[in-house]
Scaffold this active site. Sequence first.
Site, PDB file in Angstrom:
ATOM      1  N   THR A 170      15.962  16.982   9.049  1.00 51.15           N
ATOM      2  CA  THR A 170      15.154  17.048  10.266  1.00 51.15           C
ATOM      3  C   THR A 170      14.331  18.323  10.088  1.00 51.15           C
ATOM      4  OG1 THR A 170      16.679  18.424  11.532  1.00 51.15           O
ATOM      5  CG2 THR A 170      17.052  16.054  11.655  1.00 51.15           C
ATOM      6  N   HIS A 171      13.099  18.311  10.542  1.00 50.90           N
ATOM      7  CA  HIS A 171      12.200  19.477  10.397  1.00 50.90           C
ATOM      8  C   HIS A 171      12.021  19.898   8.936  1.00 50.90           C
ATOM      9  CE1 HIS A 171      12.822  20.005  14.795  1.00 50.90           C
ATOM     10  NE2 HIS A 171      14.074  19.671  14.496  1.00 50.90           N
ATOM     11  N   SER A 292      -4.157  13.772 -14.520  1.00 51.39           N
ATOM     12  CA  SER A 292      -5.282  14.607 -14.101  1.00 51.39           C
ATOM     13  C   SER A 292      -6.292  14.671 -15.235  1.00 51.39           C
ATOM     14  CB  SER A 292      -4.770  16.010 -13.771  1.00 51.39           C
ATOM     15  OG  SER A 292      -5.785  16.971 -13.982  1.00 51.39           O
ATOM     16  N   LYS A 298      -0.055  16.950 -15.661  1.00 52.79           N
ATOM     17  CA  LYS A 298       0.101  16.348 -14.338  1.00 52.79           C
ATOM     18  C   LYS A 298       0.505  14.875 -14.361  1.00 52.79           C
ATOM     19  CE  LYS A 298      -0.549  17.812 -10.761  1.00 52.79           C
ATOM     20  NZ  LYS A 298      -1.691  18.141  -9.933  1.00 52.79           N
ATOM     21  N   GLU A 305       0.144   8.244  -2.338  1.00 56.39           N
ATOM     22  CA  GLU A 305      -0.882   8.960  -1.568  1.00 56.39           C
ATOM     23  C   GLU A 305      -1.879   7.974  -0.958  1.00 56.39           C
ATOM     24  OE1 GLU A 305      -2.430  12.010  -4.208  1.00 56.39           O
ATOM     25  OE2 GLU A 305      -0.382  12.593  -4.687  1.00 56.39           O
ATOM     26  N   TYR A 332     -19.677 -14.846  25.314  1.00 58.38           N
ATOM     27  CA  TYR A 332     -20.010 -14.412  23.962  1.00 58.38           C
ATOM     28  C   TYR A 332     -21.208 -13.477  23.975  1.00 58.38           C
ATOM     29  CZ  TYR A 332     -21.358 -14.127  19.126  1.00 58.38           C
ATOM     30  OH  TYR A 332     -21.676 -13.630  17.893  1.00 58.38           O
TER      31      TYR A 332
HETATM   32  N1  ARG Z   1     -22.037 -14.933  13.405  1.00 55.48           N
HETATM   33  C1  ARG Z   1     -21.605 -15.025  14.765  1.00 55.48           C
HETATM   34  C2  ARG Z   1     -20.334 -14.213  14.957  1.00 55.48           C
HETATM   35  O1  ARG Z   1     -19.732 -13.920  13.986  1.00 55.48           O
HETATM   36  C3  ARG Z   1     -21.314 -16.449  15.090  1.00 55.48           C
HETATM   37  C4  ARG Z   1     -21.498 -16.817  16.515  1.00 55.48           C
HETATM   38  C5  ARG Z   1     -22.930 -16.772  16.874  1.00 55.48           C
HETATM   39  N2  ARG Z   1     -23.139 -17.236  18.192  1.00 55.48           N
HETATM   40  C6  ARG Z   1     -24.277 -16.990  18.819  1.00 55.48           C
HETATM   41  N3  ARG Z   1     -24.399 -17.461  19.999  1.00 55.48           N
HETATM   42  N4  ARG Z   1     -25.203 -16.260  18.289  1.00 55.48           N
HETATM   43  O2  ARG Z   1     -19.962 -13.875  16.049  1.00 55.48           O
END
Ligand code: ARG
Length: 471
Positions: A170-171, A292, A298, A305, A332
């Site tokens: 710990t620590h 390295s 090295k 990492e 959308y």
């Molecule tokens: N390339 C668009 C996306 O990945 C697809 C959907 C496009 N729809 C639209 N109404 N422009 O979201």
Amino acid sequence: MEREDLFTDEVKGNFVMKMWDGRFSKASDKLMEQFHNSLPFDKTLIEEDIAGSIAWAAALADLGIFSPDELKKVKSGLVEILDDYRNGKIEFLPGDEDIHMAVERVLIERIGDTGARLHTGRSRNDQVATDSRLYAKKAIGHIIDAVCELQRSVLDRAKSDKKIIIPGYTHLQQAQPVLLAHYWLSLFFLLEREKSRLEHAITTTDIMPLGSGAMAGSGFNVNREKLAENLGFSSVSQNSIDGVAARDFILETLSCISSLGIHLSRYAEDLIIWSSREFGFVELDDAWSTGSSMMPQKKNPDSLELIRGKSGRFIGNLTRFAATLKGVGLTYYKDLQEDKEPLFDSVDQILLVLNVFSQVIATLSVKNERIEEDLDPFLLSTDLADYLARKGMPFRQAHKVVGRIVAFCIENGTPLTDLTSEMLRKFSESFQDDVADLFSFEGSVRKRLVAGGTGVESVDKQIESASRLLS
Ligand code: ARG
């Protein structure tokens, strides 16, 4: 420019024409074209896009939009496009805004008007949501498989390192002796929880939006249950607005990947320290180390990492998309297109991280003698205090007594384990001759048989339950 000329779907000077350009009197600027073109990355979705389109065509055929012959033509056209794409035989055009439009454009070029009917009742909004969910579901499945592989590697390590005692920390200060197997198993059980997080992400993802149309629900009453079954979804979205707008599944997937990345980073950090000359507890296999360019001596644990380093990338992809999603109203908006690069990147990178870590753990060697040399007798101080507590002394008092003993040892350069019961009695009458039994690391470990402890029997039980979980 003549209106007729605008319909050629080609680059005209600085302008590109499109499938959707009916209401436009001018084409997109080339820079705009470049700005919103998602093909360079969403071509990753071509398989899902074609599977979605095949299922959609079948649903339309059930409604009589395609005759059985036409449906066959559409299906084989789509399958051919996928084959050709895989063989590098599909040429994308500047107007192919995204993978959805590219596939449709090629289909129409190849099979004509029949192909032009495929987008009936469908929008790219429900199409892209469907494709992304199909992709994410598959990707999460692959990640879970890779986690299982890592668990196998960890469990094998636990079995083979069962007798080795290391200082637990710990620590970054030596705390108590533990079995190395106990340490490895801590990773196993953590990974079990990572898997359940990922499984939940699958549940969130496994809902089919297709049929939601642009946002109000498709104008064609397709059988969505049947569609979902064809596409391997467990259920259909209950609300078309949610269907096209929701990206919670991406947020959750990125969050699961970040969690995995962050936790693997902690184990990588330990192993990096353990592989230093100062510790020397483990040595990585040459195959998973690098040299390295300047210092010939090295041998660097670059594999570990990078496992540690990539956790930043996973967190970045999560916050990057979370920041985008936060401001997007319903339903959308093109902002949502920004979901793909972080998702694809995190999926690709976590698979690499998991595969590499499995190998690193499977191939590293444990330097038992070096570890033994390094075990500090003070690791047994808690056992000494526990001894007094067992003899009836309140633990707070016992802690103080042992603290004084530790101070005495430091002052006189005497290892704790060299103290005789007589010497110990100067600090408390409660020490009897049986105190000598305490001075062994094996003894200390053996005593921790509490469920979940580092005792041999407890570790055996852990190995048993881990094996059961994996089988
Ligand atoms: N390339 C668009 C996306 O990945 C697809 C959907 C496009 N729809 C639209 N109404 N422009 O979201």
